[in-house]
Write a protein that holds these residues in place. Structure first.
Motif, PDB file in Angstrom:
ATOM      1  N   VAL A  19       0.857  -1.132  -0.085  1.00 13.76           N
ATOM      2  CA  VAL A  19       0.074  -0.055  -0.070  1.00 13.76           C
ATOM      3  C   VAL A  19       1.083   1.166   0.075  1.00 13.76           C
ATOM      4  O   VAL A  19       1.924   1.437   0.631  1.00 13.76           O
ATOM      5  N   LYS A  23      -3.172   3.630  -0.664  1.00 13.49           N
ATOM      6  CA  LYS A  23      -4.005   3.022  -1.902  1.00 13.49           C
ATOM      7  C   LYS A  23      -3.089   1.874  -2.103  1.00 13.49           C
ATOM      8  O   LYS A  23      -1.981   1.717  -2.139  1.00 13.49           O
ATOM      9  N   LEU A  24      -4.001   0.914  -2.579  1.00 14.05           N
ATOM     10  CA  LEU A  24      -3.414  -0.570  -3.118  1.00 14.05           C
ATOM     11  C   LEU A  24      -2.575  -0.306  -4.336  1.00 14.05           C
ATOM     12  O   LEU A  24      -3.047   0.221  -5.323  1.00 14.05           O
ATOM     13  N   ASN A 266      -9.329  -0.455   4.124  1.00  9.72           N
ATOM     14  CA  ASN A 266     -10.475  -0.270   3.154  1.00  9.72           C
ATOM     15  C   ASN A 266     -10.006  -0.796   1.814  1.00  9.72           C
ATOM     16  O   ASN A 266      -9.929  -0.034   0.800  1.00  9.72           O
ATOM     17  N   LEU A 267      -9.377  -1.884   1.989  1.00 10.56           N
ATOM     18  CA  LEU A 267      -8.768  -2.545   0.801  1.00 10.56           C
ATOM     19  C   LEU A 267      -9.654  -3.544   0.033  1.00 10.56           C
ATOM     20  O   LEU A 267      -9.423  -3.780  -1.181  1.00 10.56           O
ATOM     21  N   ALA A 270     -11.359  -1.918  -2.969  1.00 14.62           N
ATOM     22  CA  ALA A 270     -10.197  -1.634  -3.949  1.00 14.62           C
ATOM     23  C   ALA A 270      -9.498  -2.877  -4.775  1.00 14.62           C
ATOM     24  O   ALA A 270      -9.358  -3.040  -5.745  1.00 14.62           O
ATOM     25  N   LYS A 273     -12.249  -3.595  -7.105  1.00 16.59           N
ATOM     26  CA  LYS A 273     -12.159  -2.690  -8.505  1.00 16.59           C
ATOM     27  C   LYS A 273     -11.258  -3.571  -9.572  1.00 16.59           C
ATOM     28  O   LYS A 273     -11.256  -3.008 -10.649  1.00 16.59           O
ATOM     29  N   THR A 274     -10.243  -4.068  -8.838  1.00 21.62           N
ATOM     30  CA  THR A 274      -9.360  -4.790  -9.977  1.00 21.62           C
ATOM     31  C   THR A 274      -9.962  -5.742 -11.090  1.00 21.62           C
ATOM     32  O   THR A 274      -9.210  -5.997 -11.918  1.00 21.62           O
ATOM     33  N   GLN A 329      -2.598  -0.394 -13.504  1.00 20.33           N
ATOM     34  CA  GLN A 329      -3.170  -1.417 -13.516  1.00 20.33           C
ATOM     35  C   GLN A 329      -2.749  -2.920 -13.887  1.00 20.33           C
ATOM     36  O   GLN A 329      -2.909  -3.854 -13.542  1.00 20.33           O
TER      37      GLN A 329
END
Length: 560
Positions: A19, A23-24, A266-267, A270, A273-274, A329
Motif C-alpha cells: 500500500v 492506496k493499493l 479499506n482494501l 480496492a 475494483k481490480t 493497472q
C-alpha cells in the motif's frame, strides 16, 4: 510517501498487499490448496522427447508433467557443446533422471515450465548454480556502487558458479553479502545431498511461503512498516529477518485490532475494483480493460472530461493520465502477455511521443519485464509484459458457467420470443388445455406485457390457457415448463394464494404504473398491495382480495 506491507492470514488463504499512501499498489494471494511451485526444485524423470517441439516432458510428481525446452536444458551438457545448435534428442533421453526448477506456474491447460539452469535467491544475492558469471541489478545505476559490489562478490564467488547482486544489496556491507552467500551455498549442498538420496520424482527444495517471500524480496528500507495479523506468521517473519536483515525488525508489527486488517485499510473495495472492466480517471475520462485468452486490450475514452482549452489538449491530458493508470493497472492486476492499447487518436506526432514517454517512464517502475513495441499503422500501442503466473482476474474468478466466457447474456425480449416458440412446439405435439411456465421475472414481464396484453394475444393464438410464473432463482436464459394439464389443475398450481387468505410479506418496490401501490412476491407470484407504495422495505400482513392469472390483489391489515 508512506509505503506499507499488509499481511492478512486466514485458515484457507494468505493475502499480502503493498500500500502506498493508503492506496493499493500490489496484491498477492496464496491459498491452502494451491500449488505455488515457481522456484521449487525437483528430481524428475524424462517421460517424452518431442523433436518437433524441441522440448521434453518431465515427471516431477505434479498433476501434469512439466515442459522443458531445449534452450532451458543446455546446463546438462558440457560448456563446449552449449554454443552448438543441439537438438533436444542430443540433450535428454526418455527415462533420464534430471534436476529441474519451476520457472512458470501451470496456466490453464498448460503444465509448468522448467529449466536446468538452477537459481537460489537470497536476500541480497542469487546463486546461479550452473553459470559462471556475476551480474548486478540494473536498478543499481550508480557506477561506484556497481564496481564495489562486483569487487566484493568476486572475492567469494566459486569458480563454477555465478552470482546476481540484488537491488537490496546496494548499500550492504561485505559481511552481509558474505553471510547471504554462505547460506545459499549450504542450501545448495543440502539440495545435492537430497538429490543423490531420493527416488525420482521427488521435491528437493520448495521456496518460502507467500508472506516470507514478499518480505525477502520486497521489504527494504523504503518500506515504512509491515503489519501482520497472525501471531505465528509474525514470529516466522521476525526469525527470517534475524538472519537476512535484523535492522528491519523494528518496522514489523503485529496487528491486533478487532476489525480485519484489510477492512481497516479499506482494501476490500480496492480489490473488487481490480476486477472491473471500467476504470475511471481523475480527469473524468476512463479506460476499459478486456482480458482475453490471446491478448489484453485497453481502450481509452474522454468520458466526462471536456478539457479547458481545445480538443487536442483534452485528448493529450486524458491519454497521459490514462498511460499512468494503465501502467498501474498492469502491475496491480498482474496482467501479462500481449497488450494492445487504443489511446484516443492524436494527430500531433509530438503528442504521441509524449504519451509513449509517459507510459515508458511509468512501466520502468515495474520490476516485471515489459517491452513497448511502438505504434501500429492503426495507431494502436503494442506491448508485452512477462507472464509468470495467473493474474488477479484469473486467480479470483472463473469462466461464467452461463455465458461461457462471452460476458453477455440473451436479452429479455430474446428469451420471451424463445419461450413463445417453445410453447408453440409443445402444443403442436399435445392437447392439454393449460400450461404453467416458469421464467426469470424480467422475461415474465415481457411475456405478460402491460395489462396482460401480450399474454392474451398468445393465448388467443395458441387457444390455450397460459400461466406465467416469475422466479428470481432461474437464470435469465432458463425456460422451465413446470406442468401441463387441465385449466383447473394448472390454475391451482400456478397461484400460491387464495381470496381471503392472510400472508406476511415485505413490500419490495412500488408498482410501475401505479406508484400508490406496492409490489411483493410469493414464490415468484406478484402480489399488488393496494396503497402500499409508501411501505417499500417494510414487512406487513396483508389479506388477499382478488386472484388473477398472473397476479393477486391484497390490502394491508397491519405493519409487522
Amino acid at each position: 510517501m508512506v509505503k506499507e506491507i499488509l499481511v492478512d492470514v486466514d485458515l484457507k488463504e494468505t493475502r499480502v498487499a503493498i500500500v502506498k499512501n493508503n492506496k493499493l499498489s500490489e496484491i498477492y494471494f496464496e491459498r491452502e490448496n494451491d500449488n505455488q511451485v515457481v522456484g521449487n526444485i525437483y528430481k524428475g524423470i524424462v517421460t517424452d522427447v518431442l523433436p518437433g517441439m524441441q522440448a521434453a516432458f518431465v515427471n516431477v510428481g505434479l498433476e501434469k508433467n512439466v515442459f522443458l525446452h531445449v534452450s532451458d536444458a543446455l546446463a546438462l551438457v558440457s560448456d563446449e557443446k552449449r554454443n552448438k545448435n543441439l537438438s533436444i534428442q542430443e540433450v535428454v533421453q526418455p527415462g533420464q533422471k534430471i534436476m529441474v526448477q519451476i520457472t512458470k506456474e501451470p496456466l490453464g491447460s498448460k503444465g509448468a515450465r522448467v529449466t536446468c539452469d538452477l537459481n537460489l535467491p537470497g536476500r541480497y544475492l542469487v546463486l546461479m548454480v550452473t553459470m559462471d558469471h556475476i551480474g548486478i541489478s540494473r536498478r543499481i545505476t550508480d557506477s561506484q556502487k556497481r564496481n564495489r559490489l562486483k569487487e566484493i562478490t568476486q572475492g567469494f564467488k566459486p569458480d563454477d558458479k555465478g552470482l546476481i547482486v540484488r537491488t537490496a544489496a546496494a548499500d550492504k556491507s561485505s559481511a552481509a553479502l558474505k553471510r547471504d552467500f554462505n547460506f545459499l551455498i549450504k542450501l545448495w549442498e543440502k539440495i545435492v545431498h537430497h538429490y543423490h538420496n531420493s527416488e525420482a520424482p521427488a521435491l528437493l527444495h520448495s521456496d518460502l511461503n507467500l508472506a516470507s517471500k514478499i518480505v525477502r524480496d520486497k521489504f527494504t528500507k523504503k518500506i515504512d512498516r509491515v503489519l501482520i495479523d497472525d501471531r505465528e506468521e509474525y514470529q516466522d517473519i521476525i526469525e527470517l529477518l534475524d538472519f537476512i536483515s535484523p535492522s528491519l525488525k523494528s518496522k514489523v508489527q503485529f496487528y491486533d485490532r478487532t476489525k480485519p486488517i484489510f477492512e481497516y485499510y479499506n482494501l476490500e473495495p480496492a480489490i473488487d475494483k481490480t476486477l472491473k472492466r471500467q476504470v475511471w480517471l481523475d480527469c473524468g475520462g476512463y479506460i476499459v480493460v478486456d482480458i482475453t485468452e490471446a491478448l489484453t486490450s485497453i481502450d481509452v475514452n474522454t468520458g466526462k472530461y471536456v478539457g479547458d482549452t481545445d480538443l487536442a489538449d483534452t485528448v493529450l491530458k486524458t491519454n497521459k493520465e490514462a498511460a499512468r493508470e494503465i501502467a498501474k493497472q498492469l502491475k496491480l492486476r498482474d496482467i501479462g502477455g500481449i497488450i494492445i492499447i487504443d489511446f484516443i487518436d492524436m494527430d500531433n506526432t509530438e503528442d504521441q511521443k509524449e504519451v509513449l514517454a509517459v507510459l515508458d517512464e511509468e512501466l520502468q517502475k515495474d520490476k516485471t519485464k515489459t517491452t513497448i513495441l511502438g505504434l501500429t499503422e492503426l495507431g494502436l500501442v503494442e506491448m508485452t509484459r512477462k507472464k509468470e503466473k495467473e493474474g488477479v482476474e484469473e486467480f479470483l474468478q472463473k469462466p461464467c458457467p452461463y455465458c461461457d466466457g462471452k460476458g453477455r447474456v440473451l436479452s429479455e425480449d430474446t428469451m420471451a420470443l424463445r419461450a413463445i416458440r417453445k410453447l408453440r412446439d409443445l402444443f403442436a405435439e399435445q392437447n392439454d388445455e393449460a400450461v404453467l411456465l416458469e421464467v426469470h421475472p424480467q422475461v415474465a414481464a415481457r411475456l405478460i406485457g402491460l395489462g396482460g396484453n401480450n399474454l392474451k394475444e398468445l393465448e388467443a393464438e395458441l387457444d390455450r390457457h397460459i400461466y406465467v410464473k416469475g422466479s428470481e432463482e432461474l437464470h435469465i436464459e432458463e425456460i422451465d415448463i413446470v406442468e401441463t394439464g387441465s385449466k383447473k389443475a394448472i390454475a391451482e398450481l400456478a397461484s400460491p394464494v387464495e381470496v381471503g387468505e392472510r400472508k406476511k410479506l415485505e413490500i419490495e418496490e412500488p408498482h410501475v404504473t401505479n406508484k400508490q401501490d406496492g409490489i411483493s412476491r410469493i414464490e415468484g407470484f406478484i402480489i399488488d398491495v393496494t396503497d402500499g407504495g409508501h411501505l417499500v422495505g417494510e414487512k406487513v400482513e396483508v389479506e388477499i382480495t382478488d386472484v388473477y392469472r398472473t397476479y393477486a390483489k391484497a390490502k394491508v391489515i397491519r405493519n409487522i
